[in-house]
Design an enzyme around this catalytic site. Structure first.
Site, mmCIF file in Angstrom:
data_model
loop_
_atom_site.group_PDB
_atom_site.id
_atom_site.type_symbol
_atom_site.label_atom_id
_atom_site.label_comp_id
_atom_site.label_asym_id
_atom_site.label_seq_id
_atom_site.Cartn_x
_atom_site.Cartn_y
_atom_site.Cartn_z
ATOM 1 N N ALA A 52 0.837 -1.202 0.000
ATOM 2 C CA ALA A 52 0.000 0.000 0.000
ATOM 3 C C ALA A 52 0.869 1.249 0.000
ATOM 4 C CB ALA A 52 -0.928 0.004 1.207
ATOM 5 N N ARG A 83 -7.159 6.843 -4.302
ATOM 6 C CA ARG A 83 -6.393 7.719 -3.414
ATOM 7 C C ARG A 83 -6.392 9.198 -3.810
ATOM 8 N NH1 ARG A 83 -1.122 9.012 -2.157
ATOM 9 N NH2 ARG A 83 -0.980 9.566 0.039
#
Lengths: 528, 454
Positions: A52, A83
Site C-alpha cells: 500500500a 487515493r
C-alpha cells in the site's frame, strides 16, 4: 485519572505494557514515544501494508508509468483510483491513472511460479500502451514463491528498450505502509533520478512528498510559479517518470510529507548535493513561512520581494473569508489521526481558525515525525525495520552541485532549518494527547472521553465517529473535496469543516417522542 | 477519459486491465458482518484488512469492523499460528464479540497455515465461537469468498437435531442490506418462518442514534445458524453464489435446497414467491399481487423509451444475470454482459436467457474485464450501461448513461438502502433506467423537439 490513564487502564497487562509506550500526554519535559514498531495482532489497527505504501502511495501517482501489480487481483483493484492523487496528461505525457494493471495470479501461477505470466503481462502492456516506463510491484505471495521480478524486469528492459523497474514490496514487509515508502524511494533513486538532462532555469526546485490529493499540488505549483520558481518535478503527485529523471538538476528539494519521502531527499543530498527544506503548505502561516524560507535559501532580493508581493496578494483574497469562518469555528476542538505528516500539518491551520487540537497521532509515523529528526541516531533498529532494504549511496561527482556557499549554508541551516524537521510534539499544547497507531478501541474511548467537535481521520473511522455524534472529516481523501493547501485551500478547508459542524441533520438525531411524551396517561378508574 | 484504450482488440493471456472483480477475503468479510455480534478477522498482513474495510465502508458509508493477524516477515516464515492466538485473545478482551469469523488471505494460504489446527489449539472463552474459512485470493473472486464464509459458519455451527423447526433457510446472495430487507419482506408477507444467512440489514444500514454501537441490532443470530440444520429446506438465491453453501448444509445436516436466480425482474421474483408459497402452502396475498401488477403496469407505460435499447451490464455474476433477465423482460437488448468472476456457468446461463428471449448477437463473458468491455463498446456502442462505479469512466468516455447497480458503488449514496430485488426492486430499476434514458433524450434532442409531456 487522566483520560489517557482511563483508556489504558482497560487493557490486559500485555497490551497495556505495549500500548502505554505509544500514548503521551504532552508535558514540559522532553518526551519519547514508541513508533514504527509492529502492531499487536487483533488490535484493529488502521495501518496498511508495505505494498500500500509503495505501490498505492508513492508509485501510483506517477502518471506516465504503467504500474503492473504482480499478484492476485485484490491489491491492484483496491489501489485503483481510490487515493485521489490527481494527475493530468498531455500530448507528450500518457496518463495511466484511470487504469489498473494486474497479473491476476491464479492458483496455477502460485504453484508453478508467476514469472512467465509476468513476462507476458509486460509484453501485453508494452504492445497495447507503449508506456514510457513499466513498473512492477509485488504482493505477498510473490515473495513467498520466489518469483524473481528483478530478473524479469531487467530482461524486459533490454527487450523493449525502455526502463522496466521492479519493486519487492510484499505486504508482510515492515510494520506498516512506511516500509513501502522507503522501498519505493530506493527504486526511484536507483533507477530514475539522475537519468534525465533537463536544463534548469533560475530557482529550480523539486516538490517532494506532495501527493496532489484533491489538487493540493496544483495549488502549490500555482503559487510557486507566480513567484517565479522552476519546478523540475513533483514527486509523486501529478508527477511523471520523464520529469522525475531530471530531479537532480534542482537547486533545492522541498519536502512536504517528511515521513514518506525524506529518504529521497536524504539520498539526493548525498549523491547530488541537493539541499532540502521541510515545508508545510497547509495553513496560511505554514505556507507563508515556507515561501519565505525558500526565498531566503535563494537569497535573491528580487525573489524575496516577489515572494512578499504574492503573499500579500494571496492573503488579501482570502482574509475576509478566513475571518468569517473563524467566527463559526472559534473554540471548537479537534482530534487528528492521519498517516505520517498531516496530523502535524493541519494543527497550524486549525489554530488559525481558532480551533484547538486536543489529540493527534500518526498511523505509521516514526519517532522523528513526533520528536524531531535529532532523535534519529537514537532509534533502535529491530528485525522489522531491518526487513526493509536501506541502500547506501555515494556522491556522484559529475552531477554533484551545491547551491549555497559553505558560509551561507551554515547560516541558513539554523535560520530556515535546512535538512531538519522538528516533529509534531514540540508544537502541541501541554495536556494534549498524542497517540501512535491509535486502534479502534482507543479511538472509541478517546472520542467518548474528550468529545472533540471534529475528528479528522480516514474512511475506516469516519462513520464510527459520526454514529457517535462527532463530525468526522477524512484527511486522507479530504472527503472528495479540496484543495486544502496554500491560501485558498485554507478557505476550502474552513468551509468544509464549518459545513460539517452546522449541517442541520445533527439537530434531528433525537426523535421528538424520545423527549416528549405522546401517550396521554389515564389513571385507572379516574375521569379524564 | 480512458484515452489510451485502443479500439482494436488484442488477445491478452496474462494482463488483467480494469477488473470487474476483486479478491475472496472482502466477500468473506462482508458475509461475516451479516452475523450478529461477529468480528470478521483477516488472517494475513494488515494491508488486506485495511483495504477490505475501506472498500466496504466506501460502498455502504457505514463502519465496517474487522481485525487482522498483522503478519510480519517473521510470521510469514514461521507461520501465523501465534498471531492468530494473540488476535483471538485480544479481540475477545477488547471488542467482546460473540463470535470471530476468520478468513485467510493469499499470504496465509501460500505458506500453508492450517487454520483447523490453529483454532483447535486456541482457548476460546466459554460460550464464544471462532469459525474460519479458506479464502485464497488467487482462486475465484469476492463472490467465492462470500460463499465460502457462509459455508464456514454452516460447517462450524449448523446442527441437525432431527426436530424440524418449520423454517426455511434463505441464503440471499451477495446483495445489499436493502435487498435482504426486500427478500425478508416478501417472505414475511407469505407468512414464512425463515433464517437468513448472512443478513447485513440492521448492520450495514444501521440508523443514526447518536451513540456508536460496534455490534448493531442486525445480523443472523448464532442460535439461528445452529438451527439452520433443523430447517425444512434452504433457498439458495443466486445460483452461482449461494448453491455451494446450501449444498454444504445439505451434506452436513441433510437439509434439501432449492436453488434459484436472484429475484431480480418479474420471472425470477415470481419464482421466489412461488417457492415461498409452495413452502408455506399459503396463497400469495394481495399486497404482493398489487406490487407485481404495479411493476407490469410501469413496464407497459414506459416501454416506448426503453424498447430495443441496447445495454451493457457488468458486475457480479448473479446480479448481472438478474439484471439481464429484467432488461430482457423490458424488451431491451443486453448486448454485453460481463463478470470478472470466473466460471463457465455464467456464460451458459446468460446464453439461456438470450435464447429464451430470442435475442441474437449478445455476448456474455466470464471472466472478462472492463477494458475489454470498453473496446467492444468502441466497436459497437450501446445505449446504456448498468453496473458499479468502475464503469463511470467508460460512461463518460463514450457518453453513455450509467445506471448504478450492484457492487461496488463507491461514488454514490443511498443505493445500499434501496432494493433491486423483488417487484419493488424491479420498479426501482425500471425507474432508474427510464430516468437515465429520458434525461438523455431531454439533454440531446433539438430545442424545438423538447417535449413537455413524455
Amino acid at each position: 485519572m487522566s483520560s489517557m490513564e482511563k483508556v489504558l487502564d482497560q487493557y490486559s497487562s500485555k497490551v497495556y505494557k505495549n500500548r502505554k509506550q505509544h500514548i503521551l500526554e504532552k508535558a514540559d519535559e522532553v518526551q519519547q514515544i514508541a513508533a514504527d514498531v509492529r502492531t499487536v495482532p487483533g488490535i484493529m489497527t488502521n495501518r496498511g501494508c508495505c505494498y500500500a505504501g509503495c505501490k498505492g502511495v508513492v508509485l501510483s501517482p506517477i502518471k506516465d508509468a504503467a504500474v503492473i501489480t504482480h499478484g492476485p487481483i485484490g491489491c491492484g483493484f483496491y489501489t485503483w483510483g481510490t487515493r485521489r492523487h490527481k494527475a493530468k496528461g498531455d500530448e507528450n505525457t500518457k496518463n495511466f491513472l484511470e487504469y489498473c494493471f494486474s497479473t491476476d495470479m491464479q492458483e496455477a501461477d502460485i504453484v508453478f511460479g508467476g514469472e512467465k505470466k509476468l513476462r507476458q503481462a509486460i509484453k501485453e502492456v508494452v504492445e497495447i500502451f507503449d508506456p514510457a516506463t513499466v513498473v512492477i510491484c509485488s504482493t505477498c505471495p510473490v515473495g513467498l514463491i520466489g518469483d524473481d521480478i528483478h530478473a524479469v524486469a531487467a530482461e524486459a528492459e533490454k527487450l523493449y528498450g525502455r526502463k522496466v523497474m521492479a519493486y519487492s514490496c510484499e505486504g508482510y514487509k515492515g510494520v506498516s505502509q512506511s516500509g513501502g515508502h522507503h522501498i519505493a524511494s530506493n527504486g526511484l533513486i536507483k533507477h530514475v533520478i539522475g537519468t534525465g538532462d533537463r536544463v534548469p532555469k533560475k530557482y529550480a526546485v523539486n516538490v517532494l512528498g506532495e501527493y496532489n490529493i484533491g489538487g493540493d499540488g496544483w495549488e502549490i505549483s500555482r503559487i510557486l510559479k507566480r513567484i517565479g520558481y522552476d519546478i523540475i518535478c513533483s514527486l509523486p503527485g501529478d508527477g511523471s517518470y520523464v520529469e522525475i529523471k531530471s530531479a537532480h538538476v534542482a537547486d533545492l528539494n522541498l519536502v512536504q510529507c517528511h515521513r514518506s519521502i525524506n529518504y529521497v531527499a536524504e539520498m539526493m543530498k548525498e549523491q547530488y548535493g541537493t539541499a532540502w527544506l521541510k515545508v508545510n503548505f497547509i495553513g496560511v502561516k505554514g505556507t507563508i513561512e515556507s515561501l519565505r524560507n525558500m526565498a531566503k535559501f535563494f537569497g535573491d532580493e528580487d525573489l524575496i520581494a516577489k515572494t512578499e508581493e504574492i503573499i500579500a496578494d494571496e492573503l488579501a483574497a482570502i482574509m475576509d473569508d478566513m475571518e468569517y469562518y473563524k467566527t463559526k469555528l472559534k473554540g471548537k476542538t479537534a482530534a487528528l489521526f492521519v498517516g505520517g505528516s498531516r496530523s502535524h500539518h493541519y494543527q497550524g491551520l486549525l489554530k488559525e481558525l481558532d480551533m484547538e487540537t486536543i489529540l493527534a497521532g500518526y498511523e505509521f509515523g516514526h519517532r522523528d515525525d513526533y520528536e524531531g529528526r535529532e532523535v534519529i541516531p537514537t532509534i533502535k533498529q529491530d528485525g522489522d525495520s531491518k526487513s526493509i532494504e536501506s541502500i547506501k549511496v555515494e556522491k556522484i561527482p559529475d552531477k554533484y552541485k551545491v547551491y549555497l556557499s559553505e558560509d551561507r549554508y551554515a547560516k541558513l541551516k539554523e535560520e530556515i532549518g535546512l535538512e531538519s524537521y522538528e516533529g509534531m510534539i514540540k508544537e502541541m499544547e501541554n495536556g494534549a494527547i498524542i497517540v501512535d497507531d491509535m486502534n479502534h478501541f482507543e479511538t472509541e474511548e478517546f472520542l467518548k472521553l474528550l468529545k472533540p467537535d471534529v475528528f479528522f481521520s480516514g474512511i475506516k473511522d469516519k462513520y464510527v465517529a459520526q454514529k457517535g455524534g462527532i463530525l468526522s472529516r477524512q484527511l486522507h481523501s479530504y472527503d472528495y473535496s479540496g484543495p486544502y493547501a496554500g491560501f485558498s485551500g485554507a478557505v476550502n478547508f474552513a468551509r468544509d469543516v464549518t459545513m460539517g459542524i452546522y449541517t442541520p441533520a445533527w439537530g434531528y438525531v433525537k426523535a421528538p417522542w424520545k423527549t416528549e411524551p405522546t401517550l396521554e396517561g389515564q389513571v385507572a378508574g379516574g375521569e379524564r | 477519459m480512458l484515452d489510451l484504450t485502443p479500439k482494436e482488440l488484442s488477445e491478452r493471456s496474462a494482463l488483467r486491465i480494469n477488473p470487474a472483480k476483486t479478491c475472496q477475503p472482502v466477500g468473506a468479510m462482508y458475509a461475516a458482518l451479516g452475523v450478529h455480534k461477529c468480528m470478521p478477522h483477516s488472517h494475513g498482513s494488515q494491508g488486506c484488512c485495511s483495504f477490505h474495510r475501506m472498500y466496504l465502508t466506501r460502498h455502504f458509508k457505514e463502519p465496517a469492523i474487522a481485525a487482522s493477524s498483522s503478519f510480519t516477515e517473521g510470521a510469514s516464515v514461521f507461520g501465523g499460528g501465534a498471531n492468530l492466538k494473540t488476535s483471538v485473545k485480544n479481540i475477545f478482551d477488547m471488542y467482546k464479540p460473540e463470535i470471530i469469523a476468520v478468513h485467510t488471505t493469499c499470504l496465509s494460504e501460500t505458506i500453508g497455515d492450517d487454520l483447523n489446527a490453529f483454532i483447535q489449539d486456541i482457548d476460546i472463552p466459554e460460550g464464544k465461537y471462532v469459525v474460519h474459512t479458506n479464502t485464497p485470493s488467487y482462486v475465484g473472486s469476492h463472490i467465492t469468498g462470500f460463499a465460502n464464509m457462509i459455508s464456514g459458519f454452516i460447517k462450524y455451527l449448523a446442527k441437525g437435531a432431527k426436530v424440524k423447526n418449520g423454517k426455511v433457510n434463505i441464503i440471499p446472495g451477495f446483495v445489499n442490506p436493502g435487498d435482504m430487507r426486500e427478500m425478508k419482506k416478501l417472505a414475511d408477507l407469505m407468512g414464512a418462518s425463515y433464517i437468513m444467512l448472512p443478513d447485513t440489514s440492521g448492520v450495514l444500514d444501521a440508523p443514526m442514534t447518536g451513540s456508536y454501537d460496534m455490534y448493531p441490532k442486525g445480523g443472523t443470530k448464532i442460535e439461528d445458524i445452529v438451527s439452520m440444520g433443523d430447517s425444512e429446506m434452504t433457498f439458495a438465491l443466486g445460483q452461482l453464489t449461494s448453491e455451494n453453501p446450501a449444498n454444504d448444509l445439505k451434506r452436513k445436516c441433510g437439509v434439501p435446497f432449492v436453488s434459484m436466480p436472484l429475484p431480480i425482474g418479474i420471472a425470477a421474483t415470481d419464482e421466489y414467491v412461488m417457492a415461498l408459497s409452495r413452502f408455506t402452502k399459503n396463497e400469495v396475498p394481495y399486497q404482493i399481487e398489487e406490487e407485481r401488477g404495479q411493476l407490469v403496469d410501469i413496464m407497459l407505460d414506459g416501454h416506448p423509451y426503453f424498447h430495443n435499447k441496447t445495454v451493457a451490464i457488468y458486475g457480479d455474476p448473479d446480479t448481472v444475470l438478474g439484471i439481464t433477465a429484467l432488461v430482457l423482460e423490458m424488451g431491451m437488448i443486453p448486448k454485453y454482459v460481463v463478470t470478472g468472476t470466473p466460471g463457465e456457468s455464467f456464460n451458459i446461463k446468460a446464453k439461456e436467457l438470450f435464447d429464451k428471449a430470442g435475442v441474437t448477437g449478445c455476448i456474455a463473458k466470464a471472466p472478462g474485464d472492463l477494458f475489454e468491455l470498453h473496446q467492444w463498446i468502441k466497436n459497437d456502442p450501446v445505449d446504456l450501461l448498468i453496473g458499479g462505479t468502475h464503469g463511470k469512466h467508460i460512461a463518460r468516455a463514450e457518453d453513455i448513461p450509467l445506471v448504478r447497480a450492484g457492487f461496488p458503488i463507491i461514488d454514490r449514496y443511498v443505493h445500499s438502502y434501496m432494493p433491486i430485488v423483488g417487484y419493488k426492486g424491479a420498479i426501482r430499476l425500471v425507474e432508474l433506467i427510464l430516468t437515465a434514458l429520458m434525461d438523455r433524450q431531454d439533454r440531446d434532442c433539438n430545442e424545438e423537439d423538447m417535449e413537455m409531456v413524455m
